[in-house]
Design a protein around this motif. Sequence first.
Motif, short mmCIF file in Angstrom:
data_model
loop_
_atom_site.label_atom_id
_atom_site.label_comp_id
_atom_site.label_asym_id
_atom_site.label_seq_id
_atom_site.Cartn_x
_atom_site.Cartn_y
_atom_site.Cartn_z
N GLN A 39 0.91 -1.16 0.04
CA GLN A 39 -0.11 0.09 -0.11
C GLN A 39 0.64 1.19 0.05
OE1 GLN A 39 -2.89 0.03 3.11
NE2 GLN A 39 -4.35 1.62 2.23
N ALA A 40 0.73 2.11 -0.95
CA ALA A 40 1.37 3.34 -1.23
C ALA A 40 0.63 4.33 -0.58
CB ALA A 40 1.64 3.51 -2.72
N PRO A 41 1.05 5.62 -0.18
CA PRO A 41 0.33 6.50 0.62
C PRO A 41 -0.67 7.16 -0.45
CG PRO A 41 2.74 6.98 1.01
CD PRO A 41 2.50 5.82 -0.09
N GLY A 42 -1.99 7.07 -0.08
CA GLY A 42 -3.05 7.74 -0.85
C GLY A 42 -3.66 6.68 -1.92
N LYS A 43 -3.13 5.53 -1.51
CA LYS A 43 -3.68 4.40 -2.60
C LYS A 43 -4.28 3.34 -1.92
CE LYS A 43 -0.71 5.40 -6.50
NZ LYS A 43 0.51 4.98 -7.59
N GLU A 44 -4.98 2.47 -2.43
CA GLU A 44 -5.61 1.27 -1.97
C GLU A 44 -4.28 0.18 -1.95
OE1 GLU A 44 -9.31 3.00 -1.48
OE2 GLU A 44 -8.95 0.84 -1.28
N ARG A 45 -4.74 -0.58 -0.85
CA ARG A 45 -3.72 -1.69 -0.72
C ARG A 45 -3.97 -2.73 -1.92
NH1 ARG A 45 -2.97 -4.51 5.17
NH2 ARG A 45 -2.98 -2.41 5.38
N GLU A 46 -2.84 -3.37 -2.61
CA GLU A 46 -3.16 -4.11 -3.84
C GLU A 46 -2.38 -5.38 -3.52
OE1 GLU A 46 -1.29 -1.83 -7.12
OE2 GLU A 46 0.59 -1.91 -6.11
N GLY A 47 -2.53 -6.51 -4.32
CA GLY A 47 -1.91 -7.86 -4.23
C GLY A 47 -0.57 -7.60 -4.96
N VAL A 48 0.25 -8.28 -4.46
CA VAL A 48 1.47 -8.46 -5.16
C VAL A 48 1.79 -9.83 -5.64
CG1 VAL A 48 4.15 -8.41 -4.72
CG2 VAL A 48 2.57 -6.69 -3.56
N ALA A 49 1.64 -10.75 -4.50
CA ALA A 49 1.72 -12.17 -5.01
C ALA A 49 0.87 -13.02 -3.72
CB ALA A 49 3.24 -12.59 -5.03
N VAL A 50 0.68 -14.37 -4.23
CA VAL A 50 0.13 -15.47 -3.43
C VAL A 50 0.78 -16.60 -3.70
CG1 VAL A 50 -2.50 -14.23 -3.14
CG2 VAL A 50 -1.90 -15.93 -4.87
N ILE A 51 0.96 -17.28 -2.52
CA ILE A 51 1.60 -18.81 -2.85
C ILE A 51 1.04 -19.73 -1.77
CG2 ILE A 51 3.23 -18.34 -1.07
CD1 ILE A 51 5.17 -20.06 -2.96
N ASN A 52 0.43 -21.03 -2.39
CA ASN A 52 0.00 -22.08 -1.51
C ASN A 52 1.09 -22.92 -0.94
OD1 ASN A 52 -2.90 -21.78 -1.95
ND2 ASN A 52 -2.34 -21.77 -4.28
N SER A 53 1.01 -23.80 -0.26
CA SER A 53 1.97 -24.53 0.39
C SER A 53 2.60 -25.62 -0.69
CB SER A 53 1.46 -25.62 1.48
OG SER A 53 0.41 -26.26 1.19
N GLY A 55 3.46 -24.63 -3.48
CA GLY A 55 4.22 -23.83 -4.57
C GLY A 55 3.56 -23.09 -5.61
N TYR A 56 2.36 -23.22 -5.69
CA TYR A 56 1.34 -22.70 -6.70
C TYR A 56 1.48 -21.23 -6.36
CZ TYR A 56 -2.87 -21.22 -9.38
OH TYR A 56 -3.63 -20.46 -10.34
N ALA A 57 1.74 -20.36 -7.21
CA ALA A 57 1.91 -19.00 -6.92
C ALA A 57 1.30 -17.95 -8.09
CB ALA A 57 3.30 -18.48 -6.63
N GLN A 58 0.82 -16.94 -7.72
CA GLN A 58 0.19 -15.90 -8.67
C GLN A 58 0.88 -14.69 -8.43
OE1 GLN A 58 -1.83 -15.87 -11.35
NE2 GLN A 58 -2.06 -18.22 -11.53
N TYR A 59 1.16 -13.86 -9.70
CA TYR A 59 1.61 -12.67 -9.25
C TYR A 59 0.86 -11.53 -9.74
CZ TYR A 59 5.78 -15.03 -8.16
OH TYR A 59 7.00 -15.95 -7.67
N ALA A 100 -7.15 -21.05 3.28
CA ALA A 100 -7.89 -21.37 2.13
C ALA A 100 -6.78 -21.48 0.87
CB ALA A 100 -8.73 -20.43 1.51
N TYR A 101 -7.00 -22.29 -0.25
CA TYR A 101 -6.31 -22.40 -1.26
C TYR A 101 -6.68 -21.37 -2.28
CZ TYR A 101 -3.71 -24.90 -4.89
OH TYR A 101 -2.71 -25.13 -5.70
N CYS A 102 -5.34 -20.68 -2.47
CA CYS A 102 -5.41 -19.53 -3.53
C CYS A 102 -5.34 -19.97 -5.02
CB CYS A 102 -4.54 -18.37 -3.26
SG CYS A 102 -4.51 -17.45 -1.65
N ASN A 103 -6.51 -19.83 -5.69
CA ASN A 103 -6.75 -20.36 -7.01
C ASN A 103 -6.80 -19.07 -8.05
OD1 ASN A 103 -6.60 -21.99 -9.23
ND2 ASN A 103 -8.29 -23.15 -8.65
N GLY A 104 -6.01 -18.92 -9.03
CA GLY A 104 -6.14 -17.75 -9.73
C GLY A 104 -5.62 -16.52 -8.98
N VAL A 105 -6.62 -15.39 -9.24
CA VAL A 105 -6.30 -14.17 -8.78
C VAL A 105 -7.06 -13.69 -7.69
CG1 VAL A 105 -4.84 -13.46 -10.68
CG2 VAL A 105 -7.41 -13.04 -10.62
#
Length: 127
Positions: A39-53, A55-59, A100-105
């Motif tokens: 989260q940058a000043p004055g901006k909304e919090r945004e996703g960078v990356a997620v990862i499951n146990s 190793g499946y990851a999304q960016y 939970a399992y993070c599938n997709g975005v």
Amino acid sequence: QVQLVESGGGSVQAGGSLRLSCAASGYIGSGYCMAWFRQAPGKEREGVAVINSDGYAQYAGAVKGRFTVSRDNAKYTLYLQMNSLKPEDTAMYYCAAIAAYCNGVYFLNRPYAFDYSGQGTQVTVSS
């Protein structure tokens, strides 16, 4: 109760690298997805990356190819290797975990859906 503590932030010049860590106190089992948000000043919090146990990851598109997320399941620790940093990467970076399992975005786009979140570590990139 799980607590998440981020570390590794700092100030770097554009093109530099940083490695963030997030240590979890408490059980973060294989059924947990972990994530990095910013989260940058004055901006909304945004996703960078997620990862499951497994190793499946999304960016997020803005960091794909420059950032790498990883986790050590045995140590309940999450990492974010950030290369080729840009001034627009300047933000407070938070780690989070959800049972939970993070599938997709889906969860990448929902920072406030997570069960646990840390206090953040500041990353500042100068041009």
